[in-house]
Motif scaffolding. Structure first.
Motif, short mmCIF file in Angstrom:
data_model
loop_
_atom_site.label_atom_id
_atom_site.label_comp_id
_atom_site.label_asym_id
_atom_site.label_seq_id
_atom_site.Cartn_x
_atom_site.Cartn_y
_atom_site.Cartn_z
N ASN A 273 0.83 -1.21 0.00
CA ASN A 273 0.00 0.00 0.00
C ASN A 273 0.86 1.26 0.00
OD1 ASN A 273 -2.11 -1.79 0.15
ND2 ASN A 273 -2.68 -1.30 2.25
N MET A 274 1.92 1.25 0.82
CA MET A 274 2.82 2.41 0.86
C MET A 274 3.56 2.58 -0.46
SD MET A 274 2.52 3.75 3.84
CE MET A 274 1.74 3.28 5.37
N LEU A 275 3.98 1.47 -1.06
CA LEU A 275 4.71 1.55 -2.33
C LEU A 275 3.83 2.15 -3.42
CD1 LEU A 275 7.26 0.91 -3.95
CD2 LEU A 275 6.31 -1.37 -4.41
N PHE A 276 2.61 1.66 -3.54
CA PHE A 276 1.71 2.20 -4.56
C PHE A 276 1.38 3.65 -4.27
CE2 PHE A 276 0.74 -2.16 -5.97
CZ PHE A 276 0.72 -1.94 -7.34
N GLY A 277 1.20 3.99 -3.00
CA GLY A 277 0.92 5.38 -2.65
C GLY A 277 2.03 6.31 -3.09
N SER A 278 3.27 5.89 -2.86
CA SER A 278 4.41 6.73 -3.25
C SER A 278 4.51 6.85 -4.77
CB SER A 278 5.71 6.14 -2.68
OG SER A 278 6.01 4.88 -3.26
N LEU A 279 4.23 5.79 -5.49
CA LEU A 279 4.30 5.83 -6.96
C LEU A 279 3.27 6.79 -7.53
CD1 LEU A 279 4.86 2.05 -7.82
CD2 LEU A 279 6.56 3.90 -7.80
N PHE A 280 2.07 6.78 -6.98
CA PHE A 280 1.03 7.72 -7.43
C PHE A 280 1.49 9.16 -7.21
CE2 PHE A 280 -2.22 4.25 -6.92
CZ PHE A 280 -2.67 4.29 -8.23
N LEU A 281 2.07 9.42 -6.07
CA LEU A 281 2.48 10.79 -5.74
C LEU A 281 3.67 11.24 -6.59
CD1 LEU A 281 2.08 10.59 -1.88
CD2 LEU A 281 0.64 11.84 -3.48
N PHE A 282 4.63 10.35 -6.82
CA PHE A 282 5.78 10.71 -7.66
C PHE A 282 5.34 10.98 -9.10
CE2 PHE A 282 8.63 8.16 -4.63
CZ PHE A 282 8.93 9.30 -3.91
N ALA A 283 4.38 10.22 -9.58
CA ALA A 283 3.87 10.44 -10.94
C ALA A 283 3.23 11.83 -11.04
CB ALA A 283 2.85 9.36 -11.30
N PHE A 284 2.49 12.22 -10.00
CA PHE A 284 1.87 13.54 -10.00
C PHE A 284 2.92 14.64 -9.94
CE2 PHE A 284 -0.30 17.17 -8.10
CZ PHE A 284 -1.43 17.26 -8.90
N CYS A 285 4.00 14.39 -9.19
CA CYS A 285 5.09 15.37 -9.09
C CYS A 285 5.75 15.62 -10.44
CB CYS A 285 6.14 14.90 -8.09
SG CYS A 285 5.69 15.18 -6.38
N LEU A 286 5.84 14.59 -11.25
CA LEU A 286 6.43 14.76 -12.57
C LEU A 286 5.55 15.64 -13.45
CD1 LEU A 286 7.69 11.12 -13.30
CD2 LEU A 286 9.07 13.14 -12.71
N VAL A 287 4.25 15.55 -13.24
CA VAL A 287 3.31 16.34 -14.05
C VAL A 287 3.28 17.80 -13.62
CG1 VAL A 287 0.88 16.61 -14.70
CG2 VAL A 287 1.88 14.32 -14.55
N ASN A 288 3.21 18.03 -12.29
CA ASN A 288 3.06 19.42 -11.81
C ASN A 288 4.39 20.12 -11.55
OD1 ASN A 288 3.99 18.37 -9.40
ND2 ASN A 288 2.26 19.07 -8.17
#
Length: 303
Positions: free
Chosen positions: A191-206
């Protein structure tokens, strides 16, 4: 695998309440100049990596496609909650985020009624309201005219609270189907791993990843603290208790967090207790005792 007893699960949630109480103030120590989404992604990634050696030794990295999807949903809820907390702390105080968080158990009870029917959730409504009223008395006494939260902060963290409220009942639902037999270590890691991946992907966009250059040693210290104690430990304890205790009762331990903060002010900071605080503390104690008693018939899960 051994079973987690009812008493052991509740003892673990007492520790959870202490760690959550400290997390609101620890999160406020991190620099506000750094993108909150990046901070949260690092926090979840550090938490996941801390459990990776245990998974490699015990074969916990094996997972089905349905299991991956389930963990992804739970990871997304974590990402929304923690990201909203950091963002809200830019515009309001830790006291106000703590106040909003007292609504999470009531929201959890609502989701629990739909996702885990037949669990006697109605019997927990009154004691939960009593505990919530006591927690609000303990928190709101410390707010002043300058501490009124902005509408933006309330909206952002309100969405995060909804995500956190959905997390426990949805996790229990998944544990009965696609994640059946998954222990707390495995659940926390994925759960933590997937959570971090979602957030890092958003960081690349914004473009939030650029603010990583502003990270100081002070920020990294508090991020590691939050990762180990306010994220990894709390969610391991949470998954350890889910299924042994009803989801809405599990998250209701946040009311004890507000009580622990007040006790810290009384005994450590030598502050004189107010009558409002004494009434609030009594209501929290009565409500939580009733909640724990009403949750005794929950089925155990493996730990």
């Amino acid at each position: 695998m051994k079973h987690t007893s009812f008493a052991s699960a509740n003892a673990g949630m007492l520790l959870w309440a202490v760690l959550v109480a400290a997390s609101f103030f620890a999160a406020a120590e991190v620099s506000q100049s750094i993108d909150p989404i990046l901070l949260t992604g690092l926090r979840l990634l550090f938490s996941a990596l801390a459990f990776l050696p245990m998974l490699l030794l015990n074969g916990g990295t094996t997972i089905t496609a349905k299991g991956l999807v389930s963990h992804a949903w739970l990871g997304l809820l974590l990402a929304v909650y923690f990201g909203s907390l950091f963002e809200a702390l830019r515009y309001t105080s830790a006291v106000n985020t703590g106040t909003l968080f007292t609504l999470v158990p009531l929201m959890t009870l609502f989701f629990e009624a739909f996702l885990t029917p037949g669990n006697r959730s109605k019997s927990r409504l009154l004691p939960m309201l009593i505990a919530a009223a006591g927690a609000l008395l303990l928190i709101l006494k410390g707010t002043g005219p300058g501490e009124v939260p902005s509408l933006y902060a309330v909206t952002v963290f309100g969405v995060g609270c909804l995500a956190m409220a959905l997390y426990s009942p949805l996790s229990q639902r998944f544990k009965a189907h696609s994640l059946k037999g998954r222990g707390p270590v495995v659940m926390t890691f994925w759960n933590m791993l997937f959570g971090s991946l979602f957030l890092f992907a958003f960081c690349l966009v914004n473009g939030g990843w650029r603010s990583g250059a502003l990270l100081s040693a002070h920020d990294l210290f508090w991020l590691v603290y939050l990762a180990l104690f306010a994220t990894l430990a709390t969610f391991w304890l949470l998954h350890r208790a889910i299924g042994v205790i009803a989801p809405s009762t599990v998250i209701s331990y946040v009311y004890l967090s507000t009580l622990f903060i007040t006790l810290f002010h009384w005994f450590w900071l030598s502050q004189q207790p107010l009558m409002l605080e004494l009434v609030g503390a009594l209501l929290v104690a009565i409500g939580m005792l009733a909640l724990v008693i009403s949750s005794r018939r929950a089925l155990p899960v493996t730990a």
